[in-house]
Structures are given as structure tokens and as C-alpha cells.
Design a protein around this motif. Structure first.
Motif, PDB file in Angstrom:
ATOM      1  N   TYR A  57      27.543  47.188  61.219  1.00  0.00           N
ATOM      2  CA  TYR A  57      26.306  46.492  61.607  1.00  0.00           C
ATOM      3  C   TYR A  57      25.071  47.374  61.412  1.00  0.00           C
ATOM      4  O   TYR A  57      23.962  46.854  61.245  1.00  0.00           O
ATOM      5  N   ASP A  58      25.247  48.694  61.378  1.00  0.00           N
ATOM      6  CA  ASP A  58      24.138  49.602  61.085  1.00  0.00           C
ATOM      7  C   ASP A  58      23.451  49.236  59.775  1.00  0.00           C
ATOM      8  O   ASP A  58      22.271  49.550  59.579  1.00  0.00           O
ATOM      9  N   LEU A  59      24.164  48.562  58.858  1.00  0.00           N
ATOM     10  CA  LEU A  59      23.587  48.159  57.570  1.00  0.00           C
ATOM     11  C   LEU A  59      22.331  47.309  57.732  1.00  0.00           C
ATOM     12  O   LEU A  59      21.494  47.259  56.840  1.00  0.00           O
ATOM     13  N   ARG A  60      22.195  46.651  58.844  1.00  0.00           N
ATOM     14  CA  ARG A  60      21.062  45.749  59.047  1.00  0.00           C
ATOM     15  C   ARG A  60      19.812  46.456  59.565  1.00  0.00           C
ATOM     16  O   ARG A  60      18.809  45.803  59.875  1.00  0.00           O
ATOM     17  N   PHE A  61      19.827  47.786  59.631  1.00  0.00           N
ATOM     18  CA  PHE A  61      18.712  48.553  60.174  1.00  0.00           C
ATOM     19  C   PHE A  61      18.214  49.560  59.136  1.00  0.00           C
ATOM     20  O   PHE A  61      18.689  50.695  59.067  1.00  0.00           O
ATOM     21  N   PRO A  62      17.245  49.149  58.301  1.00  0.00           N
ATOM     22  CA  PRO A  62      16.792  50.015  57.207  1.00  0.00           C
ATOM     23  C   PRO A  62      16.211  51.341  57.668  1.00  0.00           C
ATOM     24  O   PRO A  62      16.265  52.328  56.933  1.00  0.00           O
ATOM     25  N   GLU A  63      15.675  51.396  58.885  1.00  0.00           N
ATOM     26  CA  GLU A  63      15.121  52.650  59.393  1.00  0.00           C
ATOM     27  C   GLU A  63      16.192  53.740  59.468  1.00  0.00           C
ATOM     28  O   GLU A  63      15.912  54.917  59.250  1.00  0.00           O
ATOM     29  N   LEU A  64      17.404  53.356  59.765  1.00  0.00           N
ATOM     30  CA  LEU A  64      18.512  54.302  59.848  1.00  0.00           C
ATOM     31  C   LEU A  64      18.771  54.941  58.486  1.00  0.00           C
ATOM     32  O   LEU A  64      18.927  56.159  58.364  1.00  0.00           O
ATOM     33  N   TYR A  65      18.779  54.140  57.438  1.00  0.00           N
ATOM     34  CA  TYR A  65      19.038  54.647  56.091  1.00  0.00           C
ATOM     35  C   TYR A  65      17.886  55.511  55.588  1.00  0.00           C
ATOM     36  O   TYR A  65      18.106  56.527  54.928  1.00  0.00           O
ATOM     37  N   ARG A  66      16.660  55.128  55.902  1.00  0.00           N
ATOM     38  CA  ARG A  66      15.514  55.947  55.503  1.00  0.00           C
ATOM     39  C   ARG A  66      15.550  57.283  56.251  1.00  0.00           C
ATOM     40  O   ARG A  66      15.275  58.327  55.670  1.00  0.00           O
ATOM     41  N   THR A  67      15.926  57.261  57.517  1.00  0.00           N
ATOM     42  CA  THR A  67      16.036  58.508  58.289  1.00  0.00           C
ATOM     43  C   THR A  67      17.060  59.433  57.657  1.00  0.00           C
ATOM     44  O   THR A  67      16.809  60.633  57.498  1.00  0.00           O
ATOM     45  N   LEU A  68      18.210  58.904  57.274  1.00  0.00           N
ATOM     46  CA  LEU A  68      19.237  59.731  56.627  1.00  0.00           C
ATOM     47  C   LEU A  68      18.713  60.319  55.316  1.00  0.00           C
ATOM     48  O   LEU A  68      18.920  61.502  55.031  1.00  0.00           O
ATOM     49  N   ALA A  69      18.016  59.500  54.526  1.00  0.00           N
ATOM     50  CA  ALA A  69      17.465  59.999  53.261  1.00  0.00           C
ATOM     51  C   ALA A  69      16.425  61.090  53.513  1.00  0.00           C
ATOM     52  O   ALA A  69      16.418  62.121  52.831  1.00  0.00           O
ATOM     53  N   LEU A  70      15.560  60.892  54.493  1.00  0.00           N
ATOM     54  CA  LEU A  70      14.539  61.896  54.798  1.00  0.00           C
ATOM     55  C   LEU A  70      15.149  63.193  55.324  1.00  0.00           C
ATOM     56  O   LEU A  70      14.567  64.271  55.178  1.00  0.00           O
ATOM     57  N   LYS A  71      16.339  63.083  55.918  1.00  0.00           N
ATOM     58  CA  LYS A  71      17.054  64.278  56.394  1.00  0.00           C
ATOM     59  C   LYS A  71      17.852  64.945  55.274  1.00  0.00           C
ATOM     60  O   LYS A  71      18.549  65.912  55.505  1.00  0.00           O
ATOM     61  N   GLY A  72      17.775  64.387  54.066  1.00  0.00           N
ATOM     62  CA  GLY A  72      18.410  65.019  52.913  1.00  0.00           C
ATOM     63  C   GLY A  72      19.706  64.408  52.426  1.00  0.00           C
ATOM     64  O   GLY A  72      20.292  64.902  51.462  1.00  0.00           O
ATOM     65  N   ALA A  73      20.178  63.341  53.052  1.00  0.00           N
ATOM     66  CA  ALA A  73      21.426  62.722  52.604  1.00  0.00           C
ATOM     67  C   ALA A  73      21.249  62.136  51.213  1.00  0.00           C
ATOM     68  O   ALA A  73      20.264  61.448  50.936  1.00  0.00           O
ATOM     69  N   LYS A  74      22.217  62.406  50.344  1.00  0.00           N
ATOM     70  CA  LYS A  74      22.213  61.858  48.991  1.00  0.00           C
ATOM     71  C   LYS A  74      23.301  60.783  48.841  1.00  0.00           C
ATOM     72  O   LYS A  74      23.232  59.942  47.973  1.00  0.00           O
ATOM     73  N   ILE A  75      24.304  60.869  49.706  1.00  0.00           N
ATOM     74  CA  ILE A  75      25.422  59.921  49.705  1.00  0.00           C
ATOM     75  C   ILE A  75      25.573  59.419  51.138  1.00  0.00           C
ATOM     76  O   ILE A  75      25.557  60.214  52.088  1.00  0.00           O
ATOM     77  N   ILE A  76      25.717  58.099  51.281  1.00  0.00           N
ATOM     78  CA  ILE A  76      25.926  57.525  52.613  1.00  0.00           C
ATOM     79  C   ILE A  76      27.210  56.708  52.581  1.00  0.00           C
ATOM     80  O   ILE A  76      27.382  55.827  51.735  1.00  0.00           O
ATOM     81  N   PHE A  77      28.103  57.036  53.491  1.00  0.00           N
ATOM     82  CA  PHE A  77      29.355  56.302  53.648  1.00  0.00           C
ATOM     83  C   PHE A  77      29.179  55.250  54.738  1.00  0.00           C
ATOM     84  O   PHE A  77      28.567  55.515  55.773  1.00  0.00           O
ATOM     85  N   VAL A  78      29.734  54.054  54.486  1.00  0.00           N
ATOM     86  CA  VAL A  78      29.575  52.941  55.424  1.00  0.00           C
ATOM     87  C   VAL A  78      30.930  52.272  55.673  1.00  0.00           C
ATOM     88  O   VAL A  78      31.247  51.239  55.083  1.00  0.00           O
ATOM     89  N   PRO A  79      31.774  52.838  56.547  1.00  0.00           N
ATOM     90  CA  PRO A  79      33.001  52.125  56.911  1.00  0.00           C
ATOM     91  C   PRO A  79      32.628  50.883  57.720  1.00  0.00           C
ATOM     92  O   PRO A  79      31.770  50.951  58.597  1.00  0.00           O
ATOM     93  N   SER A  80      33.273  49.752  57.401  1.00  0.00           N
ATOM     94  CA  SER A  80      32.832  48.483  57.977  1.00  0.00           C
ATOM     95  C   SER A  80      33.976  47.517  58.249  1.00  0.00           C
ATOM     96  O   SER A  80      35.060  47.648  57.690  1.00  0.00           O
TER      97      SER A  80
END
Length: 173
Positions: free
Chosen positions: A58-81
Motif C-alpha cells: 500500500y506504500d505504493l500509493r504515497f509518492p512522497e515516500l518514493y521521492r524521500t527514498l530517491a532524495l536519500k540516494g536510493a537507486k533501486i526500490i524493492f516493493v514486496p506486495s
């Protein structure tokens, strides 16, 4: 206390970190908050192949979370669902958008089958920073493979500098 947590293992099988789901699924007749406590951290993990982030379902529905990860340097994001049927149209759009908006690779894994009368449609996928699926599982039990080229990711970010062009002072978040 129960948490919905994903564990990250290094190549040696050692625990390298964990992420606890921050957005609980209290929607569509479900109430995850009855059985789980939300996480309160958004970690990024340094690995020998680059920085990664993890989100859950369900985190997929919150774009702020993904932008935060990118701003923290994440290049790959895993999404078990455990996305439920019939919302595969949402799944495809949300996974591809998470990659495209943040110029990241997204490795999204979804359950397939049925559990206690709830159906899951599979469709795990690996998406590149342009939002293009590199590999998609069919609507059955499957394994997906893909090559993640971090130099390609950096080249895309160089030519499309969205992080440089951000104006956080204007955003009312």
C-alpha cells in the motif's frame, strides 16, 4: 506488537537491514491497523551494488515516500506486495510511476494465488528509470529477471535533472 516488515539480506545471508511498512491498509474492507503497528522510519541501505530502499504494498500509493527514498540516494526500490484482484490496472500504473517520477529502478513483487478467500494476481515486475518494464510476470506463479544498469540510471538523471529543478520551498506538504 506486530509489524509488517521486510528484511534485507546481504549476499552472505546476513541481515543488512529492515523496513517496517509505514502506511497501513485500512481501506476496501480491510483494517491492517487491527493487526499491525506502522513503522516510523524511511531507511536507505548501502549495498555492494548501490543504495536501495524498500517499501511495502500500500506504500505504493504515497509518492512522497518514493521521492524521500530517491532524495536519500536510493537507486533501486524493492516493493514486496500483496495487491488484491482486480486492481492490476492500479498496480501497473503505480509501479511504473514510482520508477519514472523518481528516475529509479523499481523491483515490485506481488503475491499470486488465493489466501483465505482473497485473490492476488501476481504480475511482479522490474521497471527502469524511464518507467519501462524490463520484465513482467504473467498472471500466474512466475519468476522475473532483469539487468539493472546504474550507469544508465545516472545518464538519465544527468540529462533529465529533476532533482536539481525541484522547488521544495513552494511545496505545501
Amino acid at each position: 506488537n506486530r509489524y509488517n516488515t521486510s528484511i534485507l539480506f546481504d549476499r552472505g545471508g546476513n541481515i543488512a537491514g529492515s523496513y517496517t511498512k509505514t502506511h497501513l491498509f485500512d481501506a476496501l474492507g480491510f483494517k491492517e491497523s487491527d493487526i499491525s503497528i506502522p513503522g516510523e522510519r524511511i531507511p536507505v541501505f548501502k549495498t555492494d551494488f548501490g543504495k536501495i530502499g524498500i517499501t511495502i504494498c500500500y506504500d505504493l500509493r504515497f509518492p512522497e515516500l518514493y521521492r524521500t527514498l530517491a532524495l536519500k540516494g536510493a537507486k533501486i526500490i524493492f516493493v514486496p506486495s500483496a495487491f488484491i484482484s482486480p486492481r492490476m490496472d492500479h498496480w501497473d500504473i503505480l509501479v511504473r510511476s514510482a520508477a519514472l517520477q523518481n528516475l529509479n529502478y523499481v523491483v515490485a513483487l506481488n503475491l499470486f494465488g488465493e489466501y483465505k478467500g482473497i485473490k492476488f494476481f501476481g504480475r511482479s515486475m522490474i521497471v527502469d528509470p524511464w518507467g519501462i518494464p524490463l520484465s513482467i510476470a504473467s498472471d500466474k506463479e512466475s519468476i522475473v529477471y532483469g539487468n539493472l544498469d546504474l550507469e544508465y540510471l545516472e545518464e538519465i538523471r544527468k540529462h533529465l535533472p529533476v532533482f536539481k529543478h525541484r522547488k521544495p520551498e513552494l511545496y505545501e506538504l
